[in-house]
Design a protein around this motif. Sequence first.
Motif, short mmCIF file in Angstrom:
data_model
loop_
_atom_site.label_atom_id
_atom_site.label_comp_id
_atom_site.label_asym_id
_atom_site.label_seq_id
_atom_site.Cartn_x
_atom_site.Cartn_y
_atom_site.Cartn_z
N GLY A 98 0.85 -1.03 -0.08
CA GLY A 98 0.09 -0.02 0.10
C GLY A 98 1.02 1.27 0.14
N GLY A 99 2.13 1.00 -0.07
CA GLY A 99 2.96 2.18 0.11
C GLY A 99 2.96 3.03 -1.40
N PHE A 116 6.22 -0.30 12.40
CA PHE A 116 7.38 0.55 12.47
C PHE A 116 7.72 1.34 11.09
CE2 PHE A 116 8.91 -0.57 16.63
CZ PHE A 116 8.00 -1.77 17.01
N ARG A 117 8.53 2.35 11.34
CA ARG A 117 9.04 3.01 10.06
C ARG A 117 10.63 3.32 10.16
NH1 ARG A 117 5.81 8.75 10.45
NH2 ARG A 117 7.04 9.56 11.90
N GLN A 118 11.09 3.19 9.23
CA GLN A 118 12.77 3.76 9.03
C GLN A 118 12.77 4.45 8.02
OE1 GLN A 118 15.27 0.23 8.98
NE2 GLN A 118 16.93 1.50 9.84
N ALA A 119 13.36 5.63 8.32
CA ALA A 119 13.81 6.67 7.38
C ALA A 119 15.33 6.57 6.97
CB ALA A 119 13.51 8.09 7.99
N THR A 162 7.99 10.29 5.65
CA THR A 162 8.72 9.41 4.31
C THR A 162 9.65 8.24 4.99
OG1 THR A 162 8.76 11.27 2.74
CG2 THR A 162 10.17 9.58 2.59
N ALA A 163 9.38 7.07 4.78
CA ALA A 163 10.06 6.15 5.49
C ALA A 163 9.62 4.68 4.86
CB ALA A 163 9.86 6.01 6.80
N VAL A 164 10.48 3.80 5.10
CA VAL A 164 10.10 2.24 4.62
C VAL A 164 9.32 1.75 6.02
CG1 VAL A 164 10.65 0.06 4.31
CG2 VAL A 164 11.82 1.84 3.27
N GLY A 206 8.45 -4.69 4.39
CA GLY A 206 8.37 -3.28 4.28
C GLY A 206 7.73 -2.64 2.94
N THR A 207 7.17 -1.55 3.17
CA THR A 207 6.71 -0.78 1.82
C THR A 207 7.21 0.60 1.92
OG1 THR A 207 4.62 -0.65 0.57
CG2 THR A 207 4.52 -0.45 3.06
N GLN A 208 7.47 1.20 0.83
CA GLN A 208 8.00 2.66 0.87
C GLN A 208 6.81 3.47 0.85
OE1 GLN A 208 11.20 3.75 0.83
NE2 GLN A 208 10.12 5.94 1.34
N VAL A 209 6.80 4.52 1.65
CA VAL A 209 5.99 5.79 1.88
C VAL A 209 6.87 7.01 1.45
CG1 VAL A 209 4.55 7.04 3.09
CG2 VAL A 209 4.19 4.45 3.15
N THR A 210 6.58 7.66 0.46
CA THR A 210 7.07 8.87 0.20
C THR A 210 6.32 10.05 0.12
OG1 THR A 210 8.73 7.56 -1.11
CG2 THR A 210 8.63 10.10 -1.42
N VAL A 211 6.54 10.93 0.93
CA VAL A 211 5.52 12.24 1.09
C VAL A 211 6.38 13.42 0.64
CG1 VAL A 211 4.05 13.49 2.55
CG2 VAL A 211 4.49 11.17 2.94
N SER A 212 5.93 13.95 -0.64
CA SER A 212 6.44 15.46 -1.35
C SER A 212 5.73 16.57 -0.68
CB SER A 212 6.32 15.20 -2.68
OG SER A 212 5.05 15.28 -3.18
#
Length: 125
Positions: free
Chosen positions: A7-8, A36-39, A90-92, A118-124
């Motif tokens: 869903g990322g 959890f997330r990891q930037a 923004t993170a995995v 993990g799934t990547q989420v990127t917020v611009s």
Amino acid sequence: VQLQASGGGLVQAGGSLRLSCEASGGTFNNYVVGWFRQAPGKGREFVAAIRVNYRYTYYGDSVKGRFTTTRDDAKKSVYLQMNSLKPEDTAVYYCAASRTIIVSSYASESGYNYWGQGTQVTVSS
């Protein structure tokens, strides 16, 4: 149990995304599930957790009021609804599960036995 996060994607600041964590194998409804997330360049950060009794949820301070986690045990799935996204989100994102974790360890990586990829989420901005 095996976990698959999905869903990322890429979204603009202020937007929303819904992550899913689908489990296979095992009896899912007796597992606590954490997010959890990891930037880049940072350690893994606790985002949210949901207990077996799905009314009880826990959130990291940075996401309280913006993120909501829910579960559907019939579908062996847990969801993370993310609203009002910020560039710093923004993170995995990872989901994790444990059948034996205690409440005081929900925010700790070491409390979970099983992890998704993990799934990547990127917020611009």
